[in-house]
Write an enzyme that holds these catalytic residues in place. Structure first.
Site, PDB file in Angstrom:
ATOM      1  N   GLU A   1      28.236  30.162   1.540  1.00 45.04           N
ATOM      2  CA  GLU A   1      27.959  28.808   2.022  1.00 45.04           C
ATOM      3  C   GLU A   1      27.356  28.821   3.421  1.00 45.04           C
ATOM      4  O   GLU A   1      27.827  29.523   4.316  1.00 45.04           O
ATOM      5  CB  GLU A   1      29.232  27.965   2.003  1.00 45.04           C
ATOM      6  CG  GLU A   1      29.844  27.792   0.618  1.00 45.04           C
ATOM      7  CD  GLU A   1      28.960  27.029  -0.354  1.00 45.04           C
ATOM      8  OE1 GLU A   1      28.015  26.351   0.113  1.00 45.04           O
ATOM      9  OE2 GLU A   1      29.205  27.114  -1.573  1.00 45.04           O
TER      10      GLU A   1
ATOM     11  N   HIS B   1      31.999  30.704  -2.260  1.00 42.13           N
ATOM     12  CA  HIS B   1      32.446  30.233  -3.567  1.00 42.13           C
ATOM     13  C   HIS B   1      32.234  31.336  -4.605  1.00 42.13           C
ATOM     14  O   HIS B   1      31.221  32.042  -4.577  1.00 42.13           O
ATOM     15  CB  HIS B   1      31.646  28.989  -3.985  1.00 42.13           C
ATOM     16  CG  HIS B   1      32.279  27.703  -3.572  1.00 42.13           C
ATOM     17  ND1 HIS B   1      31.699  26.834  -2.670  1.00 42.13           N
ATOM     18  CD2 HIS B   1      33.445  27.131  -3.943  1.00 42.13           C
ATOM     19  CE1 HIS B   1      32.481  25.777  -2.511  1.00 42.13           C
ATOM     20  NE2 HIS B   1      33.546  25.935  -3.275  1.00 42.13           N
TER      21      HIS B   1
END
Length: 216
Positions: A81, A168
């Site tokens: 991210e 993630h």
């Protein structure tokens, strides 16, 4: 010995496991480069409580690197991210029944924070090692982004030292056994990917300049 903090979440949304915790607990206690020890902590999938327990863990171990991991159902790769936004907008209630809608995480806080990890370097090394990965430009608006923003706010406010960021990861194969349309990744590969991301974050002080953008 310097400490690294890895965090994963408890299961949520009706799942019986969360791959983020299954992965980071495999790395708990591991020594990297002879000088760094990983400390893994499970956090609640609860708005507010996740940031509070993160702060407690950071105060206890004083990490030089904090890497938070979360589940991204439907993803087929590790998503490193880039940005955390100051917004809670929960599609489903969290594990305590909270469902904030259009609420700031930190009132009057900055609109967003950048990760301080060498995100493109991480992605490139993961790919070199045969692990699907990409730079992600949205961590969502659920507890993952909530925690990511809280982490970066703490770093910006000098409440904790060192680098920080969020990755993630996909479902585990066990989670999609009854739904073959959902992608997954083996626990072994995910653990290896998190280890690589951690190592790159420790040794790479400046990120590389390569294409990492997206059209959508």
């Amino acid at each position: 010995m310097k400490n690294i903090l890895l965090t994963g979440f408890e299961p949520f949304g009706g799942e019986t496991m969360n791959p983020s915790w299954e992965a980071v607990k495999c790395l708990d206690g591991e020594i990297l480069f002879g000088d760094y020890q990983i400390q893994s902590v499970q956090l609640p999938t609860v708005f507010g409580d996740a940031i509070h327990q993160l702060a407690q863990a950071q105060a206890r171990i004083s990490p030089v690197l904090t890497l938070c991991i979360g589940q991204a159902g439907g993803s087929s790769e590790l998503r490193v991210e880039r940005i955390a936004i100051n917004l809670d907008d929960a599609r489903i209630p969290d594990n305590a029944g909270n469902q904030p809608i259009d609420q700031p995480i930190v009132p009057d806080g900055p609109t967003a924070y950048w990760s301080t990890l060498p995100i493109k370097s991480i992605v490139e090394v993961l790919k070199e090692n045969g692990i699907p990965a990409s730079v992600s430009h949205s961590a969502g608006t659920y507890v993952c982004n909530h925690l990511f923003y809280g982490l970066m706010h703490r770093i910006a406010e000098s409440k904790v030292e060192g680098k920080g960021g969020f990755i993630h990861i996909p479902f585990l194969p066990e989670q999609v056994a009854s739904n073959r349309n959902q992608p997954s990744m083996s626990l072994e590969t995910i653990v290896r990917g998190i280890r690589i991301a951690t190592e790159v974050s420790l040794r790479q002080h400046e990120d590389i300049r390569v294409v990492g953008g997206a059209l959508d």
